[in-house]
Design a protein around this motif. Sequence first.
Motif, PDB file in Angstrom:
ATOM      1  N   GLY A  66     -40.749   8.846 -22.435  1.00 42.93           N
ATOM      2  CA  GLY A  66     -41.019   8.970 -21.000  1.00 42.93           C
ATOM      3  C   GLY A  66     -42.291   8.227 -20.649  1.00 42.93           C
ATOM      4  O   GLY A  66     -43.062   7.855 -21.540  1.00 42.93           O
ATOM      5  N   SER A  67     -42.482   7.979 -19.343  1.00 48.13           N
ATOM      6  CA  SER A  67     -43.636   7.203 -18.881  1.00 48.13           C
ATOM      7  C   SER A  67     -43.850   5.954 -19.741  1.00 48.13           C
ATOM      8  O   SER A  67     -44.933   5.705 -20.271  1.00 48.13           O
ATOM      9  N   VAL A  68     -42.788   5.180 -19.817  1.00 47.25           N
ATOM     10  CA  VAL A  68     -42.764   3.955 -20.643  1.00 47.25           C
ATOM     11  C   VAL A  68     -43.839   2.963 -20.195  1.00 47.25           C
ATOM     12  O   VAL A  68     -44.305   2.133 -20.979  1.00 47.25           O
ATOM     13  N   GLU A  69     -44.238   3.084 -18.920  1.00 47.18           N
ATOM     14  CA  GLU A  69     -45.246   2.176 -18.363  1.00 47.18           C
ATOM     15  C   GLU A  69     -46.535   2.178 -19.179  1.00 47.18           C
ATOM     16  O   GLU A  69     -47.313   1.229 -19.146  1.00 47.18           O
ATOM     17  N   LEU A  70     -46.756   3.275 -19.926  1.00 53.07           N
ATOM     18  CA  LEU A  70     -47.973   3.353 -20.742  1.00 53.07           C
ATOM     19  C   LEU A  70     -48.001   2.300 -21.846  1.00 53.07           C
ATOM     20  O   LEU A  70     -49.078   1.817 -22.226  1.00 53.07           O
ATOM     21  N   ALA A  71     -46.839   1.957 -22.383  1.00 56.63           N
ATOM     22  CA  ALA A  71     -46.789   1.131 -23.602  1.00 56.63           C
ATOM     23  C   ALA A  71     -47.473  -0.234 -23.460  1.00 56.63           C
ATOM     24  O   ALA A  71     -48.288  -0.592 -24.311  1.00 56.63           O
ATOM     25  N   PRO A  72     -47.191  -1.006 -22.383  1.00 53.74           N
ATOM     26  CA  PRO A  72     -47.933  -2.262 -22.252  1.00 53.74           C
ATOM     27  C   PRO A  72     -49.414  -2.052 -21.941  1.00 53.74           C
ATOM     28  O   PRO A  72     -50.265  -2.829 -22.378  1.00 53.74           O
ATOM     29  N   LEU A  73     -49.703  -0.951 -21.224  1.00 52.49           N
ATOM     30  CA  LEU A  73     -51.116  -0.685 -20.881  1.00 52.49           C
ATOM     31  C   LEU A  73     -51.924  -0.382 -22.134  1.00 52.49           C
ATOM     32  O   LEU A  73     -53.109  -0.703 -22.228  1.00 52.49           O
TER      33      LEU A  73
END
Length: 209
Positions: free
Chosen positions: A142-149
């Motif tokens: 979940g909250s995949v957006e974290l991975a590139p950040l």
Amino acid sequence: MNKPIRIALTKGRLEKDTVALLEKLGFNCTAVHEKGRKLILPVPDANMEVVLAKANDVITYVEHGVCDMGVVGKDTIMEMKGKFFELVDLGFGKCRFALATKKGYDFYRGYGVKTIATKYPNVARSFFEKKGMDTEIIKIEGSVELAPLLNLADGIVDIVETGTTLKENGLEVIEDVAPVSARLIVNTVSLKMRHAEIERLITLIEENV
Ligand code: PRP
């Protein structure tokens, strides 16, 4: 009377729209509105039962025939595949699968293997396979957006609805992968055994979406 037709609904985002659709068809969904923590709810007069489940489980229950029909997002269908008929695009729950990266990042530059974080590894894999591009896929819950950040991944393949989550985290879509919306799925045996009832229901649904 036959046993009730069981329809599995995806809890959460799609639930409200599906119940609104059933009510538009003239079905009494009071029990669903007053469900509390109950998971199987009767729809009186329609000889129908609503089962509330997580998206992946909607597919499992329909595939195994313990539910005759289900309402689930195309995102889950694309990821899980499975043996059932996908009969109606219900038109709600609209969003898309997209490839996103940190703003300004030149994703296609260079020949190194790119790392992709996603909740949908099968969707991501097949998207890059079609491009003939070798990638490393990392499954995130979940909250995949974290991975590139956090610099775990070069990009993500994820659901984008309003785009707010990407925007507020300094990410942007660089390519659309596939459109998504809610679909009506039907168990293969149920469609044969209860053809008249299911067909009547599908006709009614098609007239109302
Ligand atoms: C989905 C998706 C994005 C967000 C997109 O996550 O994975 O994070 O919604 O919506 P937006 O474009 O309108 O901002 P969800 O809310 O299902 O939570 P999760 O990531 O924890 O699974």
